[in-house]
Design an enzyme around this catalytic site. Structure first.
Site, PDB file in Angstrom:
ATOM      1  N   PHE A  85     -54.321 -24.255  27.224  1.00 29.66           N
ATOM      2  CA  PHE A  85     -52.999 -23.647  27.023  1.00 29.66           C
ATOM      3  C   PHE A  85     -53.058 -22.357  26.219  1.00 29.66           C
ATOM      4  O   PHE A  85     -52.162 -21.507  26.308  1.00 29.66           O
ATOM      5  CB  PHE A  85     -52.056 -24.648  26.340  1.00 29.66           C
ATOM      6  CG  PHE A  85     -52.167 -24.733  24.841  1.00 29.66           C
ATOM      7  CD1 PHE A  85     -51.306 -24.025  24.013  1.00 29.66           C
ATOM      8  CD2 PHE A  85     -53.124 -25.552  24.244  1.00 29.66           C
ATOM      9  CE1 PHE A  85     -51.395 -24.118  22.640  1.00 29.66           C
ATOM     10  CE2 PHE A  85     -53.204 -25.657  22.874  1.00 29.66           C
ATOM     11  CZ  PHE A  85     -52.352 -24.936  22.061  1.00 29.66           C
ATOM     12  N   LYS A  86     -54.125 -22.160  25.447  1.00 30.85           N
ATOM     13  CA  LYS A  86     -54.240 -20.950  24.627  1.00 30.85           C
ATOM     14  C   LYS A  86     -54.252 -19.681  25.475  1.00 30.85           C
ATOM     15  O   LYS A  86     -53.901 -18.603  25.003  1.00 30.85           O
ATOM     16  CB  LYS A  86     -55.505 -21.013  23.776  1.00 30.85           C
ATOM     17  CG  LYS A  86     -55.702 -22.298  22.972  1.00 30.85           C
ATOM     18  CD  LYS A  86     -54.711 -22.433  21.844  1.00 30.85           C
ATOM     19  CE  LYS A  86     -54.898 -23.731  21.073  1.00 30.85           C
ATOM     20  NZ  LYS A  86     -56.013 -23.740  20.161  1.00 30.85           N
ATOM     21  N   ASP A  87     -54.660 -19.792  26.746  1.00 30.60           N
ATOM     22  CA  ASP A  87     -54.701 -18.625  27.627  1.00 30.60           C
ATOM     23  C   ASP A  87     -53.321 -17.984  27.779  1.00 30.60           C
ATOM     24  O   ASP A  87     -53.211 -16.757  27.919  1.00 30.60           O
ATOM     25  CB  ASP A  87     -55.218 -19.002  29.021  1.00 30.60           C
ATOM     26  CG  ASP A  87     -56.700 -19.327  29.036  1.00 30.60           C
ATOM     27  OD1 ASP A  87     -57.459 -18.654  28.320  1.00 30.60           O
ATOM     28  OD2 ASP A  87     -57.096 -20.253  29.768  1.00 30.60           O
TER      29      ASP A  87
END
Length: 511
Positions: free
Chosen positions: A114-116
């Site tokens: 999800f950090k993308d």
């Protein structure tokens, strides 16, 4: 829109200054001077917008057109969320599990986490601001550079690296706790050999790495010399970018279910950034039930919501997390102190001051309260908030804790269910909490899925050992099949020492 520090509050920064600074000089985190409300017709006018289109609408509420024009903002967003970088056209698609339970998949970006969603945008924002500043310089004037430093418990590092690799005038240094990230997470970071990328394996914990990063930002001389930038969720731009998928899932549900259904977001979290984005969406006006915090055995957040004590060492000996960070099957959440919790504490302090001490200087009083609390966390490892503050926290949030046994059981349960779903161990934390919390009638649960299961092969395979027909290769992306055998570049740091890390930055940073 201006921004100020949770521990200062008097001086204000522009969005550009906030993004490039990352952490405030006083150690606080930047927050917006006000939380904008949604346009009156947002439910109709935004109903069919794509992820990039929603991003433009939401970011525009927090970024003045004088700083980034609508044309430039649209170009930045569309360059970030394009088909070449994302494996699903919806960017963060919603997947049904049952009639009232959905998974919000946040792992379709370059590094399968999800950090993308935020770090691809943050990398482009860094480049945009630097290019604009350097373009304005006179011939022969020294170019402006940025030295990005970050700590990772697994996914932030690779996402930040993929967002900044090869970008001119930027060096990136990522600290990870040696041996405390999954093999795939480590390989995703250390196999990126671009000249501006530097991985540091620190013999210690994630909190040690995070403390070093904060110390570097607090060192005024070092910060001024290297122009430090932050990629951890202490950087406001990350929180802002993540609010978008709460809106996207809201509209996706509205298209398929009755309009009177209430949404309950369940968020596996360690550093409190992902769920804080949901809080901002709620404060802006997005309808939802209480946000549900799902933690693993490192349960400082769950303990706070149950007791009002925010403490590194649990004074209740019934918890296993009495001696520091516990290694779990969900390593990205193996965090002792949740950095972004400070932002929520500011809003709680502000409202508490407003309710009990009306008058002038509310912002400054809230900042003084937060500074006192965070000083106590640093010096004695704990704070106990007043009951009135805890009541405010419980108005918008609730929290539950999940252990490794429950994680394994949940992975197995959902894989063997009629609607078979392979969950990574962090998503399993959220799924377990969803199962034990019976939602009110007419409530739709949305569990945020933060990573692809292939990133955590040991946890998934141990949970599904002996299940007929399970083959881990069936969930393994093609990109991962050669990852563990690729060339790596990593610098080992023998102990969590800020001076050792300074030496590495001095040696390799672009000047």
């Amino acid at each position: 829109m201006k921004y100020f520090s949770t521990r200062g509050g008097l001086s204000e920064l522009t969005f550009e200054e906030t993004v490039l600074a990352g952490l405030a000089p006083d150690g606080g985190l930047y927050i917006p001077a006000s939380i904008p409300q949604l346009p009156t017709n947002w439910q109709d006018s935004w109903a069919n917008k794509t992820f990039p289109e929603l991003s433009i609408e939401i970011l525009s509420l927090f970024i003045s057109a004088d700083e980034i024009s609508q044309t430039d903002l649209a170009a930045l967003v569309h360059a970030t969320y394009n088909d070449s970088a994302w494996r699903h056209p919806d960017i963060t698609p919603l997947q049904p599990l049952t009639t009232n339970k959905y998974i919000l998949e946040l792992f379709h970006g370059p590094t399968y986490a999800f950090k993308d969603v935020a770090l691809q945008l943050l990398g482009n924002l860094f480049s945009y601001f630097l290019q604009r500043r350097n373009k304005a310089k006179s011939p022969g004037e020294e170019r402006e550079t940025l030295t990005v430093v970050g700590a990772t418990s697994g996914d932030t590092g690779s996402a930040a690296i993929y967002g900044l690799r090869g970008k001119p005038d930027i060096s990136i240094f990522i600290l990870h706790p040696k041996g405390r990230v999954s093999p795939v997470q480590e390989a995703q970071m250390t196999t990126v050999t671009d000249a501006n990328v530097h991985n540091l394996a620190v013999k210690g914990t994630f909190d040690d790495c995070q403390d070093i990063v904060k110390a570097l930002f607090a060192d005024a001389a070092f910060n001024a010399k290297h122009h430090l930038g932050a990629v951890n969720s202490i950087n406001w731009a990350r929180i802002l970018a993540q609010t978008v998928y709460y809106f996207l899932s809201y509209f996706a549900i509205r298209r398929i279910l009755p309009t009177d259904a209430e949404l309950q977001f369940i968020v596996p979290t360690g550093n409190f950034g992902d769920i804080l984005a949901g809080y901002y969406a709620k404060r802006m006006g997005l309808p939802m039930a209480k946000l549900v915090i799902a933690t693993n055995a490192n349960d400082i957040l769950t303990r706070f919501w149950k007791t009002g004590r925010y403490e590194k060492v649990d004074s209740d000996s019934s918890s296993p997390a009495v001696g520091g960070v516990v290694e779990t099957l969900s390593p990205a959440m193996d965090i002792l102190v949740s950095s972004n919790f400070e932002r929520l504490l500011w809003y709680l302090a502000f409202e508490n001051v407003q309710n009990n001490n009306p008058g002038g200087g509310l912002r400054e009083k809230a900042c003084q309260t937060v500074k006192g609390w965070m000083d106590d966390v640093k010096s004695i490892g704990r704070i106990v908030v007043p009951d009135s503050v805890l009541e405010l926290a419980r108005r918008d949030f609730t929290a539950e804790r999940v252990d490794d046994k429950q994680i394994r059981q949940t992975i197995r349960e959902y894989y063997t269910s009629a609607q078979s779903y392979t969950a990574d161990p962090h998503t399993a934390v959220g799924l377990h909490v969803a199962g034990v919390r019976s939602p009110p009638p007419n409530t739709i649960q949305i569990i945020l899925s933060t990573a692809h299961p292939a990133k955590f092969s040991e946890a998934v395979t141990s949970a599904l050992d002996g299940v007929p027909g399970f083959d881990f290769d069936s969930v393994l992306p093609e990109a991962f099949k050669t990852l563990l055998t690729m060339e790596r570049r990593v610098i080992e740091v023998e102990r969590p020492d800020v001076e050792l890390v300074k030496g590495v930055v001095e040696r390799f940073a672009v000047m």
